[in-house]
Design an enzyme around this catalytic site. Structure first.
Site, mmCIF file in Angstrom:
data_model
loop_
_atom_site.group_PDB
_atom_site.id
_atom_site.type_symbol
_atom_site.label_atom_id
_atom_site.label_comp_id
_atom_site.label_asym_id
_atom_site.label_seq_id
_atom_site.Cartn_x
_atom_site.Cartn_y
_atom_site.Cartn_z
ATOM 1 N N ALA A 206 -40.684 -42.770 -19.425
ATOM 2 C CA ALA A 206 -41.370 -41.475 -19.324
ATOM 3 C C ALA A 206 -42.029 -41.365 -17.951
ATOM 4 O O ALA A 206 -41.858 -42.237 -17.100
ATOM 5 C CB ALA A 206 -42.410 -41.368 -20.434
ATOM 6 N N ASN A 207 -42.766 -40.306 -17.729
ATOM 7 C CA ASN A 207 -43.556 -40.196 -16.496
ATOM 8 C C ASN A 207 -44.892 -39.536 -16.810
ATOM 9 O O ASN A 207 -45.159 -39.169 -17.954
ATOM 10 C CB ASN A 207 -42.768 -39.463 -15.402
ATOM 11 C CG ASN A 207 -42.426 -38.045 -15.804
ATOM 12 O OD1 ASN A 207 -43.305 -37.232 -16.039
ATOM 13 N ND2 ASN A 207 -41.127 -37.763 -15.907
ATOM 14 N N ARG A 208 -45.728 -39.389 -15.804
ATOM 15 C CA ARG A 208 -47.111 -38.970 -16.037
ATOM 16 C C ARG A 208 -47.297 -37.461 -16.160
ATOM 17 O O ARG A 208 -48.422 -36.981 -16.262
ATOM 18 C CB ARG A 208 -47.994 -39.462 -14.888
ATOM 19 C CG ARG A 208 -48.105 -40.953 -14.801
ATOM 20 C CD ARG A 208 -49.096 -41.327 -13.697
ATOM 21 N NE ARG A 208 -48.974 -42.722 -13.333
ATOM 22 C CZ ARG A 208 -49.512 -43.713 -14.006
ATOM 23 N NH1 ARG A 208 -50.208 -43.463 -15.095
ATOM 24 N NH2 ARG A 208 -49.349 -44.947 -13.606
ATOM 25 N N SER A 209 -46.233 -36.684 -16.130
ATOM 26 C CA SER A 209 -46.400 -35.227 -16.198
ATOM 27 C C SER A 209 -47.024 -34.810 -17.535
ATOM 28 O O SER A 209 -46.588 -35.246 -18.597
ATOM 29 C CB SER A 209 -45.036 -34.554 -16.039
ATOM 30 O OG SER A 209 -45.143 -33.186 -16.347
#
Ligand code: C5P
Length: 409
Positions: A206-209
């Site tokens: 995943a990513n931090r968005s």
């Protein structure tokens, strides 16, 4: 901007009702057509004759008006804007829950025009969780709030809760009308959130968005009259009227965006799409006793570049670039490579900017070399600036000729 606009001025039963007289006068002086609607409580503070004398039409107070059997729908449908000043805790509660028990609450439920609410009450009431919850609900549904000010309150008390100054209220009405419906009739498609690429049955890359900027864009676009579809990986409160399609992976987002973008007038690709995904996600859960997994990655499709390559004539395609170095140079390269009309670049290394924050600071770049900057502000204000630029790009395009379909650079 106010000249000729039809404004329903709702007045509720608080001591600040006397200041609504001044609001009424300022609006009429600016050329607006003002129709006062008083609640029963308001009439305890200010007589309807005062409003009738100053406004463009006699004040209305009742659902049971013999001249017009359905005054609430007529007033709600014909209004360019509904303003409530002062808005009591009771009005906020009734509006938030849809309890339409008098003419004003019926008008609020019946209208599709923008609504500006100016609460005024004692500090204890303003801070009560019930009032906070109603304010949050109404904001999420798109109502514009003019926050009360600090100062003297009724009964010699002082604190936050005093009705905003009439000039401030009128300025907000002007600002809301100026944005008006400049996206009416357009279909705006927004992507939001970070994609999640499965490693196995329980784990993802995943990513931090957080998706907050995409949701703010959707809220702003619908407030400006667009039909809005949001393709989202996250579960934030959906702005009223926005159609949401839930996706998880880059592949799912590619399908959804590909379908929607074909007919869209504006595409805002605010999502943080993973660049790589595991080639072969495990069907079950990887177990520790299987040893350290070797996760082989492959590139995901570049959704935005694909949309740029197939961009229909006249569509405005907007990309986002989260950078930690060489902000402008990197964003310019993406603008050209993905055949975009606008790129919104942010330095995600700077304090308060980008992922997960409620605030953002961006640089807006266009192919002709035009550069605008928006200094640190809330994400809704960034959304306004982005959509202002989109509107300018559309009107510049209309002045020339419909934009030609171009090859991917
Ligand atoms: O090249 P970069 O990933 O920095 O570009 C960012 C822009 O491209 C964003 O608008 C993002 O939504 C989009 N993008 C995409 N598909 C990818 C990667 C990024 O649509 N696989």
């Amino acid at each position: 901007m106010l000249a000729g606009k039809r404004i329903v001025l709702g007045v509720t039963g608080g001591i600040a009702a006397y200041k609504a007289v001044e609001v009424c006068r300022l609006l009429v002086d600016a050329g607006a057509h003002v129709v006062p609607v008083l609640t029963e409580g308001a009439e305890h503070f200010v007589g309807r004759t005062t409003f009738s004398a100053l406004a463009s039409e006699p004040a209305q107070t009742s659902l049971w008006n013999e001249a017009s059997p359905i005054p609430h729908t007529a007033l709600g449908q014909s209004a360019d804007l509904v303003l409530v000043a002062p808005a009591t805790a009771r009005l906020l509660s009734a509006y938030a829950s849809g309890y339409s028990h008098d003419l004003l609450t019926n008008v609020l439920i019946a209208t599709r025009a923008p609504v500006v609410l100016c609460p005024a009450m004692h500090t204890e009431m303003w801070e009560h969780p019930a009032v906070r919850a109603n304010i949050a609900t109404l904001r999420a549904r798109g109502a514009h709030l003019v926050e009360p000010e600090e100062g003297r309150l009724a009964g010699g008390d002082s604190g936050t809760g005093r009705l905003a100054a009439p000039a401030r209220i009128v300025a907000e009405v002007r600002a809301v009308l100026a944005r008006g419906a400049d996206l009416a009739g357009l279909h705006v498609v927004v992507s939001a959130g970070g994609t999640r690429e499965p490693i196995d049955a329980v784990r993802v890359i995943a990513n931090r968005s957080s998706g907050k900027q995409g949701y703010a864009l959707a809220a702003e676009a619908i407030a400006r009259g667009a039909r809005v579809t949001l393709v989202s990986t996250v579960d934030l409160p959906t702005p009223a009227g926005v159609d949401v399609r839930r996706v998880q992976t880059a592949a799912e987002m590619e399908v959804a965006m590909g379908d929607l973008a074909e007919q869209a007038d504006v595409v805002l690709m605010a999502a943080a799409v993973a660049d790589y995904r595991p080639v072969a996600p495990a069907a079950g859960k990887l177990k520790k006793d299987q040893g350290v997994p070797q996760i082989v990655l492959e590139p995901t499709p570049d959704i935005l570049a694909g949309l740029g390559a197939r961009k229909p004539a006249g569509q405005v395609l907007v990309g986002f670039a989260a950078e930690t170095s060489d902000l402008v140079a990197n964003a310019e390269a993406k603008l050209a490579r993905k055949n975009l009309d606008l790129i919104v670049a942010n330095d995600v290394g700077a304090p308060g900017v980008g992922f997960q924050h409620d605030t953002n600071a961006v640089t807006l770049l266009q192919p002709g070399g035009e550069v605008d900057t928006v200094t640190l502000t809330d994400k809704r204000a960034v959304a306004k600036a982005v959509l202002d630029t989109v509107v300018r790009i559309r009107s510049a395009g209309a002045d020339h000729h419909p934009r030609k379909q171009t090859e991917k650079a």
